[in-house]
Design an enzyme around this catalytic site. Structure first.
Site, PDB file in Angstrom:
ATOM      1  N   TYR A 105       0.837  -1.204   0.000  1.00 30.39           N
ATOM      2  CA  TYR A 105       0.000   0.000   0.000  1.00 30.39           C
ATOM      3  C   TYR A 105       0.870   1.252   0.000  1.00 30.39           C
ATOM      4  O   TYR A 105       0.594   2.220  -0.710  1.00 30.39           O
ATOM      5  CB  TYR A 105      -0.934   0.009   1.218  1.00 30.39           C
ATOM      6  N   PHE A 140      -6.487  20.499 -24.393  1.00 24.37           N
ATOM      7  CA  PHE A 140      -7.188  19.253 -24.681  1.00 24.37           C
ATOM      8  C   PHE A 140      -8.534  19.314 -23.957  1.00 24.37           C
ATOM      9  O   PHE A 140      -8.676  20.050 -22.986  1.00 24.37           O
ATOM     10  CB  PHE A 140      -6.326  18.080 -24.195  1.00 24.37           C
ATOM     11  N   ASP A 141      -9.511  18.538 -24.406  1.00 28.07           N
ATOM     12  CA  ASP A 141     -10.871  18.724 -23.872  1.00 28.07           C
ATOM     13  C   ASP A 141     -10.994  18.519 -22.355  1.00 28.07           C
ATOM     14  O   ASP A 141     -11.612  19.333 -21.668  1.00 28.07           O
ATOM     15  CB  ASP A 141     -11.916  17.887 -24.636  1.00 28.07           C
ATOM     16  N   ASP A 165       1.601  19.989 -20.543  1.00 25.35           N
ATOM     17  CA  ASP A 165       0.642  18.885 -20.674  1.00 25.35           C
ATOM     18  C   ASP A 165       1.369  17.880 -21.562  1.00 25.35           C
ATOM     19  O   ASP A 165       1.459  18.043 -22.775  1.00 25.35           O
ATOM     20  CB  ASP A 165      -0.658  19.391 -21.299  1.00 25.35           C
ATOM     21  N   ALA A 204       1.395  14.545 -22.472  1.00 27.17           N
ATOM     22  CA  ALA A 204       0.968  13.222 -22.939  1.00 27.17           C
ATOM     23  C   ALA A 204       1.871  12.646 -24.036  1.00 27.17           C
ATOM     24  O   ALA A 204       2.186  11.465 -24.039  1.00 27.17           O
ATOM     25  CB  ALA A 204      -0.478  13.288 -23.430  1.00 27.17           C
ATOM     26  N   LYS A 215      -0.641   7.459 -23.310  1.00 30.37           N
ATOM     27  CA  LYS A 215      -0.231   7.771 -24.684  1.00 30.37           C
ATOM     28  C   LYS A 215       1.204   7.286 -24.900  1.00 30.37           C
ATOM     29  O   LYS A 215       1.434   6.112 -25.104  1.00 30.37           O
ATOM     30  CB  LYS A 215      -0.360   9.279 -24.949  1.00 30.37           C
ATOM     31  N   HIS A 217     -19.521  15.361 -25.581  1.00 28.60           N
ATOM     32  CA  HIS A 217     -19.307  14.480 -26.735  1.00 28.60           C
ATOM     33  C   HIS A 217     -19.156  13.014 -26.337  1.00 28.60           C
ATOM     34  O   HIS A 217     -19.378  12.132 -27.138  1.00 28.60           O
ATOM     35  CB  HIS A 217     -18.117  14.940 -27.569  1.00 28.60           C
TER      36      HIS A 217
HETATM   37  C1  LIG Z   1      -5.328  12.303 -23.138  1.00 26.65           C
HETATM   38  C2  LIG Z   1      -4.939  13.653 -22.791  1.00 26.65           C
HETATM   39  C3  LIG Z   1      -5.272  14.221 -21.554  1.00 26.65           C
HETATM   40  C4  LIG Z   1      -6.153  13.520 -20.535  1.00 26.65           C
HETATM   41  O1  LIG Z   1      -5.634  12.321 -20.133  1.00 26.65           O
HETATM   42  P1  LIG Z   1      -6.518  11.044 -19.750  1.00 26.65           P
HETATM   43  O2  LIG Z   1      -5.503   9.996 -19.464  1.00 26.65           O
HETATM   44  O3  LIG Z   1      -7.385  10.714 -20.930  1.00 26.65           O
HETATM   45  O4  LIG Z   1      -7.334  11.395 -18.571  1.00 26.65           O
HETATM   46  C5  LIG Z   1      -4.815  15.497 -21.282  1.00 26.65           C
HETATM   47  N1  LIG Z   1      -4.099  16.171 -22.180  1.00 26.65           N
HETATM   48  C6  LIG Z   1      -3.784  15.684 -23.391  1.00 26.65           C
HETATM   49  C7  LIG Z   1      -2.983  16.487 -24.350  1.00 26.65           C
HETATM   50  C8  LIG Z   1      -4.191  14.405 -23.739  1.00 26.65           C
HETATM   51  O5  LIG Z   1      -3.894  13.925 -24.944  1.00 26.65           O
END
Ligand SMILES: *Cc1c(COP(=O)(O)O)cnc(C)c1O
Length: 465
Positions: A73, A125-126, A216, A218, A259, A455
């Protein structure tokens, strides 16, 4: 013309059967799903390009790591392995695992944003935009103008418009800008890369005004690959060195590890200078324990931490990245030959087809990119994702449908999953839809929508002529 396919730098050890669908079955599935791709059952999809998020194929090394995950844990060995690997790659002192990208946003954004604040990004990103808004702040996009012209081939179309950034900061007042977010690669603009030069300039502006710069992150590895390939002075640097330099300009990062780290679940959050930002780190720990779990597992199983630590490094391998970006270029090359427009040059994680160019008579409020997504499924059982006005949603103040800068149908390519033959099926299906595009004159109307991130769940119906 024809772009040469770069062969896979791996071989296949395990296979997963996918169902061959029928046209009749697909028609029924579309109705059942209320024409929303997120409502389709995965098993009713032949080639799934909905997202490259968490859909990756792990390596034998990662699967071996899964068996070695330490499920303690607190203080698990797998946590230390992950934290040390991430510290080494990114040069950040504090590393916090979380269950996925949006969790890192939820954990950190409320600590930095609130009512009256704004956050500025090359493009949100959304879910990132949603977390800025859920924190009570306003999200402002500030991408370079060339990103908005899909046919314009220029390098680093994901860049921040630095002039506009500075004028936005003076307009809102530096004290009201909670953070600047550099999204690498720029997902919403088509997986377009950001140059190191641009990051350096943005970091300079943030420093000048005392604003925190968050990456950000990813698709950090794909971005580093583009820098090596296209930015002057980086050809002889390793992907690791470039990654390290990119992160050296930021104060914090939020990351979806679903990603470029080639796992199926996971996220990370980083703070470079943990002493200087001691309060922030303390806040992150508190939020993490409340929402995700204790700080050394952050909502993940020990085995996930282990796979993530291995994936962080695999994602940086240059042969893999050359093959990966090569897949995008191969598919884009087939579209060039067929005269199908997309965000060009092609980005890092998919081909973003310009649906507005394919259906010039369908207005944004009838969602041309959703039309193409539906037609691709109808044609060949391919699931794509609308990245346009349907995704953008309504103005938070006026509740009116916003008009997106693009109407893209995104064909996101999962990592290490599909072959050249699959890419040919995709290209052939697009060509078939293009050939009957003139017969399709109307789009969709929303019959039901939830208040946030609509969406994912909204119901649609085709508008009759
Ligand atoms: C996928 C993504 C996110 C959100 O991540 P999740 O793992 O889907 O919660 C944030 N920013 C970017 C640029 C992304 O591609």
């Amino acid at each position: 013309m024809g772009v040469k396919y770069i062969p896979e730098p791996f071989r296949i050890k395990m296979v997963e059967t996918i169902k061959m669908t029928t046209r009749e079955g697909r028609e029924e599935s579309l109705k059942q799903a209320n024409y929303n791709m997120f409502n389709l059952k995965g098993e009713d999809v032949y080639i799934d390009l909905l997202t490259d998020s968490g859909t990756n194929a792990m390596s034998s090394g990662q699967w071996a790591g899964i068996m070695q995950g330490d499920e303690a844990y607190a203080g698990a060995k797998s946590y230390y392995r992950l934290a040390e690997t991430a510290q080494e790659i990114f040069g950040f002192e504090y590393i916090q695992p979380v269950h996925q990208g949006r969790a890192s946003e939820k954990v950190m954004f409320t600590l930095l944003l609130g009512k009256g604040k704004v956050a500025i990004s090359n493009m949100f990103f959304d879910t990132t935009r949603a977390h800025v808004e859920l924190a009570g702040a306003r999200a402002i996009d500030c991408v370079v103008e060339e990103a908005k012209v899909p046919s314009l081939r220029s390098k680093f179309k994901g860049n921040m418009d630095v002039k506009k950034l500075e004028s936005l900061i003076t307009e809102y007042g530096a004290e009201n800008v909670g953070m600047v977010v550099m999204t690498i690669t720029n997902n919403s603009a088509g997986g377009q890369p950001v140059s190191v030069q641009n990051m350096k300039e943005v970091a300079g502006i943030c420093k000048k005004y005392g604003i925190l710069l968050n990456i950000d992150a990813a698709r950090y590895a794909e971005n580093a690959y583009f820098v090596k390939r296209d930015e002057e002075g980086y050809q002889d640097k390793s992907i690791m060195e470039i990654t390290r330099e990119m992160f050296s300009y930021a104060d914090t990062f939020t990351m979806s590890a679903k990603k470029d780290t080639i796992v199926n679940i996971g996220g990370l959050l980083g703070v470079k200078d943990a002493k200087k930002n001691g309060d922030l780190v303390m806040g992150i720990k508190g939020q993490c324990i409340s929402f995700e779990g204790f700080v050394t597992y952050g909502g993940l199983a020990g085995r996930d931490l282990e796979a993530l630590a291995i994936g962080l490094k695999e994602g940086l391998e240059e042969d893999y990245l050359a093959y990966r970006i090569g897949q995008m270029e191969y598919l884009a090359g087939r579209l060039d030959d067929a005269g199908i427009a997309y965000q060009s040059p092609v980005g890092g994680h998919g081909v973003f087809v310009d649906a507005a160019a394919l259906f010039p008579d369908i207005p944004y409020y009838e969602f041309p990119a959703q039309v193409l997504a539906v037609e691709l499924y109808r044609e060949a059982g391919i699931r794509a994702c609308e990245i346009g006005s349907f995704l953008l949603g309504n103005d938070p103040d006026t509740k009116k449908q916003l008009k997106a800068d693009f109407e893209f149908t995104r064909l996101a390519i999962p990592r290490r999953v599909y072959t050249q033959a699959h890419l040919d099926v995709i290209a052939d299906a697009l060509i078939a839809v293009k050939e009957r595009a003139k017969e399709i004159r109307r789009g969709y109307r929303i019959t039901w929508e939830p208040p946030v991130l609509r969406h994912f769940q909204a119901h649609l119906e085709p508008i009759k002529e």
